[in-house]
Design a protein around this motif. Structure first.
Motif, short mmCIF file in Angstrom:
data_model
loop_
_atom_site.label_atom_id
_atom_site.label_comp_id
_atom_site.label_asym_id
_atom_site.label_seq_id
_atom_site.Cartn_x
_atom_site.Cartn_y
_atom_site.Cartn_z
N LEU A 69 0.95 -1.03 0.05
CA LEU A 69 0.03 -0.03 -0.06
C LEU A 69 0.92 1.10 -0.04
N GLU A 70 2.09 1.28 0.66
CA GLU A 70 2.71 2.44 0.87
C GLU A 70 3.99 2.38 0.08
N GLY A 71 4.04 1.29 -0.78
CA GLY A 71 5.18 1.21 -1.87
C GLY A 71 6.62 1.04 -1.07
N ALA A 72 6.60 0.64 0.29
CA ALA A 72 7.50 0.36 0.86
C ALA A 72 8.28 -0.95 0.80
N GLU A 73 9.51 -0.99 1.38
CA GLU A 73 10.29 -2.38 1.68
C GLU A 73 9.76 -3.45 2.57
N SER A 74 9.21 -2.82 3.53
CA SER A 74 8.76 -3.87 4.78
C SER A 74 7.71 -3.23 5.60
N ARG A 188 2.24 8.45 0.53
CA ARG A 188 3.00 7.30 0.97
C ARG A 188 4.23 7.81 1.21
N PRO A 189 4.88 7.80 2.58
CA PRO A 189 6.00 8.51 2.70
C PRO A 189 7.18 7.75 2.31
N ALA A 190 7.18 6.59 2.09
CA ALA A 190 8.33 6.00 1.21
C ALA A 190 8.60 6.63 0.00
N GLU A 191 7.58 7.33 -0.90
CA GLU A 191 7.87 7.71 -2.02
C GLU A 191 8.61 9.03 -1.87
N ILE A 192 8.61 9.71 -0.78
CA ILE A 192 9.72 10.87 -0.84
C ILE A 192 10.85 10.50 0.02
#
Ligand code: PLP
Length: 388
Positions: A69-74, A188-192
């Motif tokens: 959902l957040e395009g994050a690693e984990s 999505r915080p990981a995107e920035i």
């Protein structure tokens, strides 16, 4: 497990991370109401299959879905939002370390930072989230973390999140953001490049005001380390609550888009009403964070706060007059909820400090649910007309 081919958050919410093949052919994820699993020769404590070690099928499906959902690693689920926040902070800081945090966060977070951290030999300096130029003065040699909320509770400020990432990188700080109010649909915080995103899944992610849960989402090296600490601290989410959260997430995008739309209409209405002195909502052109929110977010969220020309008596009368929003703490669910933060989450902050931060005694916070927007506007109008 194949990597997700799903690109939009709507499709990810429904399909990402689901077990392949489906367990026993079940379309809905079954609940694994078992605390322990067959020993299969694991040689590492953390690899044992045991509910507190956060590795049942119900945990693992959520970890895969939340990171997608957040395009994050984990990702890692926890027993509450506060379990996510406290585990992340205690896991990254070492005794003797210092951190910087926004001066007006969720009341529980503020209490933990101000009252509990010093007992562990750690300290926190509060900073103005809207003034990046003031942050360097708060830095110390032992600073390790900088902490923000992507939309602040209860004033709905949108900090300069790009400056936040740059500042964290320049000073070797781990950047953490509480992304509860925005939800992964809007930001999505990981995107920035933010290192860790924290959620109270009690709110939008579950969305039904019927459980407590939290999540830590972000860099794999950090989440892996935090999982070991969570295994020891014990803030694990029960499998039945995992199931409910999983079910709630499937409708996340639908709910949040509806809440974005309704909140925009309600904020416009309130801003024009004679009884209201100010409306804090990132979607309003009058909001200081509006430009940033427009650039970084896909929607302005379902949360707002507002104040009354005639102060506390008007706020009280208004709360007695509303019939659709329920007067209760919490937010992000299908039912609209309304509350005065000064007497709830901020009740333990001394009145002078509360006022300095902008949380007046008459400030009212509204979490817009999924009821009909016209019904909500008419209900608020009738309650406001009783105050003038
Ligand atoms: N973060 C925010 C922004 C919140 O509003 C809350 C609770 O209201 C929390 C964290 C804490 O979440 P929980 O109640 O799930 O521990």
């Amino acid at each position: 497990m194949p990597t997700t081919p799903f690109t939009t958050i709507d499709t990810k919410a429904v399909h990402a991370g689901e077990p392949q093949p489906r367990i026993g052919g079940a379309v809905a994820m079954p609940i694994f109401q078992s605390s322990t699993y067959l020993y299969e020769g694991e040689t590492d404590y953390h690899a044992l299959r045991y509910v507190r070690l956060n590795n049942t099928p119900n945990h693992e499906v959520l970890h895969r879905k939340l990171k997608a959902l957040e395009g994050a690693e984990s990702a890692l689920v926890t027993s509450s939002g506060m379990a996510a926040i406290t585990t992340a902070i205690l896991g990254v800081l070492r005794s003797g370390d210092h951190m910087l945090a926004l001066d007006c966060p969720y009341g529980g977070t503020r209490g933990f930072l101000a009252e509990d951290l010093p007992r562990f030999g750690m300290s926190c300096t509060f900073i103005d989230p809207m003034l990046p130029a003031s942050w360097p003065a708060a830095l110390r040699d032992n600073s390790r973390v900088i902490y923000m909320e992507s939309i602040t509770n209860p004033l709905m400020q949108v900090p300069d999140l790009r400056a936040f990432v740059e500042f964290a990188r320049a000073h070797n700080l781990v950047s953490m953001v509480d992304n509860t109010f925005a939800s992964p649909v809007n930001f999505r915080p990981a995107e920035i490049g933010i290192d860790l995103s924290l959620h109270s899944c009690t709110k939008y992610l579950n969305g039904h005001n019927d459980l407590a849960a939290g999540a830590i989402i972000g860099r794999a090296d950090l989440v892996d380390e935090l999982r070991l600490l969570l295994n020891h601290l014990g803030g694990t989410l029960d499998p039945h609550a995992c199931f409910l959260l999983h079910r709630g997430i499937k409708t996340l995008a639908l709910r949040v888009r509806r809440q974005n739309d309704s909140a925009g209409r309600i904020a416009d209405f309130l801003e024009k009403h004679a009884a209201i002195s100010v409306v804090n909502y990132p979607g309003l052109a009058s909001n200081r964070g509006h430009g940033r929110a427009a650039e970084l977010f896909d929607g302005y969220g379902g949360m707002m706060s507002f104040d009354f020309v005639d102060g506390v008596p008007a706020a009280r009368q208004f709360l007695e007059g509303v019939t659709i929003p329920i007067v209760a703490v919490s937010l992000g669910g299908v039912e609209s909820l309304i509350i005065r933060p000064a007497v709830t989450a901020y009740a333990n902050v001394p009145p002078a400090e509360r006022r300095r931060l902008g949380v007046t005694d008459s400030l009212v916070r509204l979490s817009v649910g999924i009821e009909d927007a016209n019904d909500l506007v008419e209900d608020l109008r009738a309650a406001l007309d009783g105050t003038v």
